[in-house]
Design a protein around this motif. Structure first.
Motif, PDB file in Angstrom:
ATOM      1  N   ASP A 267      28.919 -23.586 -42.605  1.00  0.00           N
ATOM      2  CA  ASP A 267      28.271 -24.853 -42.981  1.00  0.00           C
ATOM      3  C   ASP A 267      27.480 -25.416 -41.796  1.00  0.00           C
ATOM      4  N   THR A 268      26.579 -24.596 -41.274  1.00  0.00           N
ATOM      5  CA  THR A 268      25.891 -24.965 -40.041  1.00  0.00           C
ATOM      6  C   THR A 268      24.422 -24.578 -40.121  1.00  0.00           C
ATOM      7  N   GLY A 269      23.726 -24.639 -38.997  1.00  0.00           N
ATOM      8  CA  GLY A 269      22.306 -24.318 -38.968  1.00  0.00           C
ATOM      9  C   GLY A 269      21.866 -23.906 -37.579  1.00  0.00           C
ATOM     10  N   THR A 270      20.607 -23.535 -37.461  1.00  0.00           N
ATOM     11  CA  THR A 270      20.079 -23.045 -36.186  1.00  0.00           C
ATOM     12  C   THR A 270      18.831 -23.782 -35.724  1.00  0.00           C
ATOM     13  N   GLN A 271      18.229 -24.588 -36.592  1.00  0.00           N
ATOM     14  CA  GLN A 271      16.927 -25.166 -36.274  1.00  0.00           C
ATOM     15  C   GLN A 271      17.057 -26.386 -35.364  1.00  0.00           C
ATOM     16  N   PRO A 272      16.083 -26.598 -34.475  1.00  0.00           N
ATOM     17  CA  PRO A 272      16.086 -27.814 -33.660  1.00  0.00           C
ATOM     18  C   PRO A 272      15.686 -29.019 -34.506  1.00  0.00           C
ATOM     19  N   LEU A 273      15.713 -30.201 -33.902  1.00  0.00           N
ATOM     20  CA  LEU A 273      15.219 -31.393 -34.581  1.00  0.00           C
ATOM     21  C   LEU A 273      13.770 -31.153 -34.983  1.00  0.00           C
ATOM     22  N   ALA A 274      13.467 -31.414 -36.247  1.00  0.00           N
ATOM     23  CA  ALA A 274      12.109 -31.161 -36.749  1.00  0.00           C
ATOM     24  C   ALA A 274      11.098 -32.060 -36.042  1.00  0.00           C
ATOM     25  N   ALA A 275       9.880 -31.583 -35.963  1.00  0.00           N
ATOM     26  CA  ALA A 275       8.799 -32.392 -35.403  1.00  0.00           C
ATOM     27  C   ALA A 275       8.336 -33.412 -36.445  1.00  0.00           C
ATOM     28  N   GLY A 276       7.730 -34.495 -35.961  1.00  0.00           N
ATOM     29  CA  GLY A 276       7.058 -35.428 -36.858  1.00  0.00           C
ATOM     30  C   GLY A 276       8.006 -36.254 -37.705  1.00  0.00           C
ATOM     31  N   GLU A 277       7.556 -36.539 -38.924  1.00  0.00           N
ATOM     32  CA  GLU A 277       8.250 -37.504 -39.790  1.00  0.00           C
ATOM     33  C   GLU A 277       9.670 -37.072 -40.136  1.00  0.00           C
ATOM     34  N   ALA A 278       9.883 -35.790 -40.386  1.00  0.00           N
ATOM     35  CA  ALA A 278      11.211 -35.313 -40.764  1.00  0.00           C
ATOM     36  C   ALA A 278      12.220 -35.539 -39.642  1.00  0.00           C
TER      37      ALA A 278
END
Length: 236
Positions: free
Chosen positions: A88-99
């Motif tokens: 129940d996890t992920g690999t992506q960094p904090l998204a750029a921009g509005e998201a």
């Protein structure tokens, strides 16, 4: 001598999230659940895990934010990890921009609520997205609130910082050589089965397990299914 299994909890969770698995797996492994204290980066948490881990190799399972800590452990000391479970996890960094700004604002809003009204009030709002919809306001839901309420706004702030400054771990996945289990709840709306399938595809020889009738808190929502998956993984 028993092998060691290190179990990493998620955001402001403690060893109680792993209680069913520790009880069931103690015949197979010595289970250790580290606490992150006030460490405010995933790297610092991973370094602390490694300082507590045995010098020889160990198995490593991380749930939610704990999965991201586990990936940092893999980046720092892959030779020490015998097998890996990402749940129940992920690999992506904090998204750029509005998201990314939306995520930041949402987390800081919860932190403000925790500081103003306490951790349990924050948990009651936050945890409604954590479990399968049918488990909201059940005894299991109350036990999740109990876990979150034991933490403090200071710990919450430190761990929010760790998540908002999280590195991109996706490039690490193809380098993982140990037996790896990727697992999530079918109804986990935060860390979806599709996201876990992508992780499975990126890791050589990884196995994917999707737990039915289950939200984000898989270890407590479907303890037997999760334990069975981990027991099989420990035999790999």
């Amino acid at each position: 001598m028993q092998p060691t299994l290190i179990l990493l909890p998620g955001l402001v969770c403690d060893a109680a999230v792993w209680t069913p698995q520790v009880a069931a797996l103690q015949a197979q492994a010595q289970c250790v659940v580290p606490a992150y204290g006030l460490r405010d980066t995933l790297t610092a948490m991973a370094e602390q895990v490694l300082s507590e881990a045995p010098a020889e190799r160990f198995s490593l399972a991380g749930h939610s934010m704990g999965g991201r800590v586990a990936l940092e452990v893999m980046r720092l000391a892959p030779q020490r990890v015998q097998r890996l479970a990402l749940m129940d996890t992920g690999t992506q960094p904090l998204a750029a921009g509005e998201a990314g700004e939306k995520e930041r604002a949402g987390r800081l809003e919860l932190l403000a609520l925790a500081r103003a009204k306490g951790m349990r009030a924050m948990a009651d709002k936050w945890a409604r997205g954590m479990v399968h919809p049918e488990r909201i306001d059940t005894p299991l839901f109350e036990s999740v609130l109990d876990i979150l309420a034991r933490s403090s706004p200071g710990q919450f702030a430190a761990q929010i910082n760790a998540l908002l400054t999280r590195p991109d771990a996706s490039t690490l996945l193809p380098t993982i050589q140990c037996p790896t289990l990727v697992l999530c709840g079918r109804e986990d709306s935060w860390s979806t089965p599709a996201q876990h399938a992508q992780m499975r595809d990126a890791i050589p020889n990884a196995a994917l397990c999707v737990i039915e009738h289950c939200g984000h808190m898989c270890t407590l929502e479907q303890p037997q299914a999760v334990t069975d998956a981990l027991a099989a993984w420990l035999q790999r």
